[in-house]
Design an enzyme around this catalytic site. Structure first.
Site, PDB file in Angstrom:
ATOM      1  N   ARG A 150       0.875  -1.177   0.000  1.00 21.68           N
ATOM      2  CA  ARG A 150       0.000   0.000   0.000  1.00 21.68           C
ATOM      3  C   ARG A 150       0.905   1.217   0.000  1.00 21.68           C
ATOM      4  O   ARG A 150       1.607   1.473   0.984  1.00 21.68           O
ATOM      5  CB  ARG A 150      -0.918  -0.016   1.236  1.00 21.68           C
ATOM      6  CG  ARG A 150      -1.686   1.264   1.434  1.00 21.68           C
ATOM      7  CD  ARG A 150      -2.771   1.149   2.477  1.00 21.68           C
ATOM      8  NE  ARG A 150      -3.928   0.432   1.960  1.00 21.68           N
ATOM      9  CZ  ARG A 150      -5.153   0.465   2.491  1.00 21.68           C
ATOM     10  NH1 ARG A 150      -5.376   1.197   3.576  1.00 21.68           N
ATOM     11  NH2 ARG A 150      -6.147  -0.212   1.973  1.00 21.68           N
TER      12      ARG A 150
ATOM     13  N   HIS B 128      -7.388   0.863  -6.347  1.00 20.68           N
ATOM     14  CA  HIS B 128      -7.624  -0.061  -5.224  1.00 20.68           C
ATOM     15  C   HIS B 128      -8.302  -1.312  -5.804  1.00 20.68           C
ATOM     16  O   HIS B 128      -9.479  -1.560  -5.554  1.00 20.68           O
ATOM     17  CB  HIS B 128      -8.496   0.637  -4.174  1.00 20.68           C
ATOM     18  CG  HIS B 128      -8.495  -0.028  -2.826  1.00 20.68           C
ATOM     19  ND1 HIS B 128      -7.752  -1.161  -2.547  1.00 20.68           N
ATOM     20  CD2 HIS B 128      -9.159   0.281  -1.669  1.00 20.68           C
ATOM     21  CE1 HIS B 128      -7.958  -1.503  -1.284  1.00 20.68           C
ATOM     22  NE2 HIS B 128      -8.803  -0.653  -0.731  1.00 20.68           N
TER      23      HIS B 128
ATOM     24  N   GLN C 215     -10.256  -3.898  -3.604  1.00 24.96           N
ATOM     25  CA  GLN C 215     -11.569  -3.409  -3.168  1.00 24.96           C
ATOM     26  C   GLN C 215     -12.611  -3.618  -4.270  1.00 24.96           C
ATOM     27  O   GLN C 215     -13.695  -4.149  -4.021  1.00 24.96           O
ATOM     28  CB  GLN C 215     -11.459  -1.912  -2.825  1.00 24.96           C
ATOM     29  CG  GLN C 215     -12.751  -1.302  -2.334  1.00 24.96           C
ATOM     30  CD  GLN C 215     -13.135  -1.783  -0.946  1.00 24.96           C
ATOM     31  OE1 GLN C 215     -12.346  -1.722  -0.028  1.00 24.96           O
ATOM     32  NE2 GLN C 215     -14.359  -2.262  -0.775  1.00 24.96           N
TER      33      GLN C 215
ATOM     34  N   ASP D  16     -17.597   7.026  -1.304  1.00 23.47           N
ATOM     35  CA  ASP D  16     -16.318   6.896  -0.598  1.00 23.47           C
ATOM     36  C   ASP D  16     -16.029   8.272   0.020  1.00 23.47           C
ATOM     37  O   ASP D  16     -16.721   9.259  -0.273  1.00 23.47           O
ATOM     38  CB  ASP D  16     -15.224   6.471  -1.601  1.00 23.47           C
ATOM     39  CG  ASP D  16     -13.862   6.225  -0.959  1.00 23.47           C
ATOM     40  OD1 ASP D  16     -13.792   6.103   0.286  1.00 23.47           O
ATOM     41  OD2 ASP D  16     -12.855   6.159  -1.699  1.00 23.47           O
TER      42      ASP D  16
ATOM     43  N   CYS E  51     -16.746   1.569   0.737  1.00 21.91           N
ATOM     44  CA  CYS E  51     -15.567   0.731   1.004  1.00 21.91           C
ATOM     45  C   CYS E  51     -15.128   0.803   2.460  1.00 21.91           C
ATOM     46  O   CYS E  51     -14.432  -0.093   2.940  1.00 21.91           O
ATOM     47  CB  CYS E  51     -14.424   1.134   0.079  1.00 21.91           C
ATOM     48  SG  CYS E  51     -13.980   2.872   0.229  1.00 21.91           S
TER      49      CYS E  51
ATOM     50  N   ARG F  23     -14.027  -8.792   1.605  1.00 17.61           N
ATOM     51  CA  ARG F  23     -12.606  -8.520   1.336  1.00 17.61           C
ATOM     52  C   ARG F  23     -11.787  -9.782   1.626  1.00 17.61           C
ATOM     53  O   ARG F  23     -10.867 -10.125   0.896  1.00 17.61           O
ATOM     54  CB  ARG F  23     -12.104  -7.349   2.208  1.00 17.61           C
ATOM     55  CG  ARG F  23     -12.745  -5.986   1.937  1.00 17.61           C
ATOM     56  CD  ARG F  23     -12.385  -5.447   0.555  1.00 17.61           C
ATOM     57  NE  ARG F  23     -10.985  -5.496   0.288  1.00 17.61           N
ATOM     58  CZ  ARG F  23     -10.099  -4.551   0.646  1.00 17.61           C
ATOM     59  NH1 ARG F  23     -10.516  -3.468   1.239  1.00 17.61           N
ATOM     60  NH2 ARG F  23      -8.813  -4.690   0.362  1.00 17.61           N
TER      61      ARG F  23
HETATM   62  N1   CP Z   1     -11.580  -0.336   2.419  1.00 21.66           N
HETATM   63  C1   CP Z   1     -10.283  -0.408   2.789  1.00 21.66           C
HETATM   64  O1   CP Z   1      -9.374  -0.631   2.007  1.00 21.66           O
HETATM   65  O2   CP Z   1     -10.081  -0.208   4.128  1.00 21.66           O
HETATM   66  P1   CP Z   1      -8.666  -0.060   4.833  1.00 21.66           P
HETATM   67  O3   CP Z   1      -8.084   1.245   4.396  1.00 21.66           O
HETATM   68  O4   CP Z   1      -8.991  -0.074   6.306  1.00 21.66           O
HETATM   69  O5   CP Z   1      -7.801  -1.206   4.440  1.00 21.66           O
HETATM   70  N1  NVA Z   2     -10.257   6.606  -1.196  1.00 21.52           N
HETATM   71  C1  NVA Z   2      -9.925   6.146   0.145  1.00 21.52           C
HETATM   72  C2  NVA Z   2     -10.129   4.677   0.241  1.00 21.52           C
HETATM   73  C3  NVA Z   2      -9.824   4.087   1.600  1.00 21.52           C
HETATM   74  C4  NVA Z   2     -10.005   2.608   1.632  1.00 21.52           C
HETATM   75  C5  NVA Z   2      -8.494   6.525   0.478  1.00 21.52           C
HETATM   76  O1  NVA Z   2      -7.620   6.362  -0.379  1.00 21.52           O
HETATM   77  O2  NVA Z   2      -8.257   6.991   1.592  1.00 21.52           O
END
Ligand code: CP
Ligand code: NVA
Length: 307
Positions: free
Chosen positions: A100, A127, A130, A223, A263, A291
Site C-alpha cells: 500500500r 484499489h 476493493q 467513498d 468501502c 474482502r
Molecule cells: N476499504 C479499505 O481498504 O479499508 P482499509 O483502508 O482499512 O484497508
Molecule cells: N479513497 C480512500 C479509500 C480508503 C479505503 C483513500 O484512499 O483513503
C-alpha cells in the site's frame, strides 16, 4: 492475468474476474485449507489500514500460509532504502508482496524489481482488491453483474472510483458517476472504461448531477471526500462536495431493492448520512467481510494457479 502482478484492474480480463468471484464463493463456503502451506506473504504498508491488512493476513492464514506486516516506520520505502532494493531483498524471503503506497509509481517500480508477484493493496491511483470484492458482494446480493447500474456519488478521481469503473465496465455493468467539476473520473480512465463497455455491453455516464446518476440505479456507492494523503484538503473539500452527500432522499430515487455500498472507513454526516449507512439497504459490513473471501481467491490464483 496478463502478468505476475495485480497492480491495476487493467491487468485482468473479464474471465479472470468471473473466475475470482466463483472461487471466492467456493472458498467462503469451504473455510480453512492448506492450499498455500509453506508460502509467505509480506505486507508493506505506507498508509494505515484495517480491512485490507486484516483480510490479507487472515486470507493467507486461512490458506495455511504465513504473513509478515511491515509498517510505514519499519521500511521507510524510498527513504531508508530504495524501492528497487526493497523489492529485491523481500523477494528472497517471501513468495508474494502486497503493498500500500502513496504514489502508484512506487508500486510499479516495486513490481518491476520484485521477482515474486506484487498485489496493489491501494495506491493513490487504484484499489483493485476493493473493486474485486465489491463485485463479489454485488453478485451475491443481485445474482448477476451484467446489465446492473451502479451509481458512484462523490470523488470520481479517487482510487476506489477508478478501480470500480474499470471493473464494472469489464463485466458489462452500467456505471454512472456524479462528481463536482474538477473531481470527476479522468478522461483517460473514462476512455478506457468506454472501451471495455463497448465490448461488454455496459454504458458509462459521467455527470455533475447526483440525482441523474442515482435514478433507477441498483447499487449506490460512495467513498470519502478526502482520501489518505489529502488530509490538508479535507476542509475545503467538504464545501466542494456538500451537494454530493448520499441521503435517504437521494436513495429514494434508486431502483426498488437497491443496495448502498461504501468501502469504509465512512464519515457519517459527510459523504453519507448515518441513517443510510445503518439502513437495511446498506450492505457495508457484508462488503467488508467479502474482502477476506476475495483476498483468498486472489492469493490462490496468484500463488497456486488456482482456477
Ligand atoms: N476499504 C479499505 O481498504 O479499508 P482499509 O483502508 O482499512 O484497508
Ligand atoms: N479513497 C480512500 C479509500 C480508503 C479505503 C483513500 O484512499 O483513503
Amino acid at each position: 492475468m496478463s502478468g505476475k502482478d495485480l497492480l491495476s484492474i487493467a491487468d485482468l480480463e473479464a474471465q479472470d474476474i468471473s473466475s475470482l468471484i466463483q472461487d471466492a464463493i467456493r472458498m467462503k463456503a469451504e473455510g480453512w485449507s492448506s492450499l498455500l502451506g509453506g508460502k509467505g506473504l509480506a505486507l508493506l504498508f505506507e498508509k494505515p489500514s484495517l480491512r485490507t491488512r486484516v483480510s490479507l493476513e487472515m486470507a493467507m492464514r486461512q490458506l495455511g500460509g504465513e504473513t509478515i506486516y511491515l509498517s510505514p516506520a519499519e521500511v521507510g520505502l524510498g527513504e531508508r532504502e530504495s524501492v528497487p532494493d526493497v523489492a529485491r531483498v523481500l523477494s528472497r524471503y517471501v513468495d508474494i508482496i502486497a503493498a500500500r503506497t502513496f504514489s502508484h509509481q512506487s508500486i510499479t517500480t516495486l513490481a518491476r524489481y520484485a521477482t515474486v508477484p506484487v498485489i496493489n493493496a491501494l495506491t493513490d491511483l487504484e484499489h483493485p482488491c476493493q473493486a474485486l470484492s465489491d463485485l463479489l458482494t454485488i453478485y451475491e446480493k443481485k445474482g448477476s453483474l451484467a446489465g446492473l447500474s451502479l451509481a458512484f456519488i462523490g470523488d470520481g478521481s479517487n482510487n476506489v472510483a477508478r478501480s470500480l469503473i474499470l471493473a464494472s465496465s469489464l463485466m458489462g455493468m452500467n456505471f454512472r458517476v456524479a462528481s463536482p467539476a474538477g473531481y470527476g473520473v479522468s478522461r483517460e480512465v473514462l476512455e478506457m472504461a468506454q472501451g471495455y463497455a463497448s465490448l461488454s455491453g455496459g454504458k458509462i455516464v459521467s455527470t455533475d448531477d447526483p440525482r441523474l446518476a442515482i435514478e433507477g440505479a441498483d447499487v449506490i456507492y460512495t467513498d470519502v471526500w478526502a482520501s489518505m494523503g489529502q488530509e490538508a484538503e479535507a476542509k475545503p473539500r467538504r464545501q466542494v462536495f456538500r451537494h454530493y452527500q448520499v441521503t435517504a432522499k437521494l436513495m429514494s430515487l434508486a431502483e426498488t431493492g437497491a443496495i448502498f455500498m461504501h468501502c469504509l472507513p465512512a464519515h457519517r454526516g459527510w459523504e453519507v448520512t448515518g441513517d443510510v449507512l445503518e439502513s437495511p439497504q446498506s450492505v457495508v459490513f457484508d462488503q467488508a467481510e467479502n474482502r477476506l473471501h476475495m483476498q483468498k481467491s486472489l492469493l490462490a490464483m496468484m500463488l497456486a494457479g488456482y482456477h
